[in-house]
Design an enzyme around this catalytic site. Structure first.
Site, mmCIF file in Angstrom:
data_model
loop_
_atom_site.group_PDB
_atom_site.id
_atom_site.type_symbol
_atom_site.label_atom_id
_atom_site.label_comp_id
_atom_site.label_asym_id
_atom_site.label_seq_id
_atom_site.Cartn_x
_atom_site.Cartn_y
_atom_site.Cartn_z
ATOM 1 N N ASP A 69 -7.245 -7.380 13.879
ATOM 2 C CA ASP A 69 -6.833 -8.730 14.255
ATOM 3 C C ASP A 69 -7.673 -9.256 15.426
ATOM 4 O O ASP A 69 -8.143 -10.390 15.415
ATOM 5 C CB ASP A 69 -5.340 -8.752 14.606
ATOM 6 C CG ASP A 69 -4.911 -7.554 15.446
ATOM 7 O OD1 ASP A 69 -5.793 -6.868 16.003
ATOM 8 O OD2 ASP A 69 -3.702 -7.303 15.542
ATOM 9 N N ASP B 231 0.825 -1.214 0.000
ATOM 10 C CA ASP B 231 0.000 0.000 0.000
ATOM 11 C C ASP B 231 0.857 1.262 0.000
ATOM 12 O O ASP B 231 0.371 2.353 0.329
ATOM 13 C CB ASP B 231 -0.917 0.011 1.227
ATOM 14 C CG ASP B 231 -2.216 -0.740 0.987
ATOM 15 O OD1 ASP B 231 -2.414 -1.243 -0.140
ATOM 16 O OD2 ASP B 231 -3.031 -0.846 1.924
#
Length: 460
Positions: free
Chosen positions: A239, A86
């Protein structure tokens, strides 16, 4: 709150002691057998593994992580390395792509994937990575952040647990810090994270088969990710979000404390502040968003829901931050103003042992997450230095730090230091507790933080 936190700590101490005494090792709780060659099936007898490496402008460490991933031992036609870049810096982007091409020329099945935007940040990148057609052939996905360097046998030690135990969704490895001795701040972080892995993760794995995924150095069953609803970017702890949702679907997790993956700790106070904000704000915000969903869930036992709500979220992610700062940095220092309040002689030592390095940061971020205030979804990638920290260490003695007021002055830390210093002075003149030495030490620590000098090499 202090009593609740104390009981929680005692509970975990008892559990981890029993685990160590009775040797409840992972291979005794779950079936583990090495995967063997099949003459008829050949390499097709092995599951296909996807290795994801999300990164963002990781100039200093991209070669380390890509090299370590490409060095993983596994049948070459049953592993895919996926670099999710990214990066917004075109130069870094080009360097990462060239590194992928270099490994591809050596016969490594490596894919270089980019996006037109950074929507969802890391969660968005991981989600998009799973949408590629070649991922459909994969059974498991190993995830490593850009500064993580797994050993070649990582997959051989984790995948068999998932293959032989269909109820397992995640196998999590421990972190090993390559720069723990770099400065005082990294040593304090190592102490805190070692407790997290040695006690919290081990206790969760041994009792309820649940703990928070650490976001990296773990292997997921892709079917479990899909059943849980995939990656979501509603908080800064994607997460933990995935782990909680997968657990509510009935999936179990396994922590391998003997399997360690090398990585890097933040060595500048600026990077540390951003990381601690994300780690403290995200869980509190996730707790707010998922509380009702956890209560209404019917697939897990009542005790597991109590564990997730009370122990995992409320005590560890909220109460711990409030108690640590308010009790040690507000209530105890204020006792010098009230002569009638006296503490046992050993109390100052307990007070001194509490590290101010993250107390105020965590408390502030926790309330931002609970109240969904302005910075609730702030995501700033933690700066990694890789081998560059060695050069910076060498230059430390020859370069004078550049002082930037906006980056170096932290008013909340200075205000807390001023309050502690005032309490210490009051104790000298009027007090009877005679804790001024400990108050001055804590005040000094906060002043160091306030001026941004803790843990820095060459301030930027």
């Amino acid at each position: 709150m202090s009593a609740m936190l104390f009981v929680e700590r005692v509970y975990m101490a008892v559990v981890i002691t029993l685990v160590k005494l009775f040797g409840r090792k992972p291979d005794k709780r779950y079936k583990w057998e090495p995967l063997k060659d099949d003459l008829e099936l050949g390499n097709s007898a092995y599951p296909t593994v996807l290795v994801q490496i999300p990164m963002y402008n990781e100039k200093e460490v991209y070669q380390l992580s890509i090299g370590a991933a490409c060095g993983l031992s596994w049948p070459s036609d049953r592993i895919i390395i996926q670099v999710l870049d990214d990066s917004t810096d075109p130069i870094i982007k080009n360097l990462v792509e060239m590194e992928c091409q270099r490994w591809a020329s050596k016969g490594i099945n490596i894919k270089y994937e980019i996006r037109d935007n950074r929507n969802g940040y890391k969660a968005g990148a991981l989600k998009e990575g799973l949408k590629h057609s070649y991922v459909k052939q994969c059974d498991y996905v190993a995830i490593f952040d850009a500064d993580f360097q797994p050993e070649p046998d990582f997959l051989w030690r984790t995948i068999p647990f998932l293959v032989h135990n269909p109820q397992l969704a995640l196998v999590q490895a421990r972190w090993k810090f390559v720069n723990a001795d770099e400065c005082l701040m990294t040593r304090l972080q190592e102490m805190s994270l070692d407790y997290h892995f040695t006690v919290e993760q081990e206790v969760g794995s041994s009792t309820y088969a649940f703990f928070g995924f650490n976001g990296t150095a773990g292997v997921w069953r892709i079917a479990a990710i899909n059943e849980a609803g995939g990656w979501k970017d509603r908080t800064t702890v994607e997460d933990m979000d995935l782990a909680v949702r997968a657990s509510l679907k009935g999936w179990k997790f396994l922590y391998l404390g003997t399997l360690k993956v090398k990585n890097e700790l933040p060595s500048t106070f600026k990077a540390y502040r951003y990381q601690q904000h994300r780690w403290s704000c995200g869980p509190a915000n996730l707790f707010r968003k998922m509380l009702v969903e956890i209560i209404r869930n019917t697939k897990v036992s009542l005790w597991k829901k109590v564990h997730v709500i009370y122990s995992f979220f409320f005590i560890r992610k909220i109460v711990a931050h409030i108690v640590t700062f308010v009790f040690y940095c507000v209530v105890l220092p204020a006792t010098v103003l009230v002569p009638e309040v006296r503490f046992p002689s050993g109390e100052p030592f307990t007070y001194l042992q509490s590290s101010p390095s993250s107390m105020q940061l965590e408390l502030q971020a926790t309330f931002i997450g609970l109240l969904e205030a302005g910075r609730v979804n702030e995501w700033i990638v933690t700066e990694k230095l890789g081998d560059a920290h060695k050069l910076k260490s060498a230059l430390k003695a020859f370069r004078r730090p550049r002082f930037r007021l906006g980056e170096r002055i932290h008013l909340l830390e200075l205000a807390t230091g001023g309050y502690l210093f005032f309490c210490g002075c009051y104790d000298i003149v009027f007090g009877k507790n005679h804790y001024f030495i400990y108050l001055f030490l804590q005040a000094t620590a906060f002043f160091i933080m306030g001026f941004g000098y803790i843990g820095t090499f060459v301030p930027s």
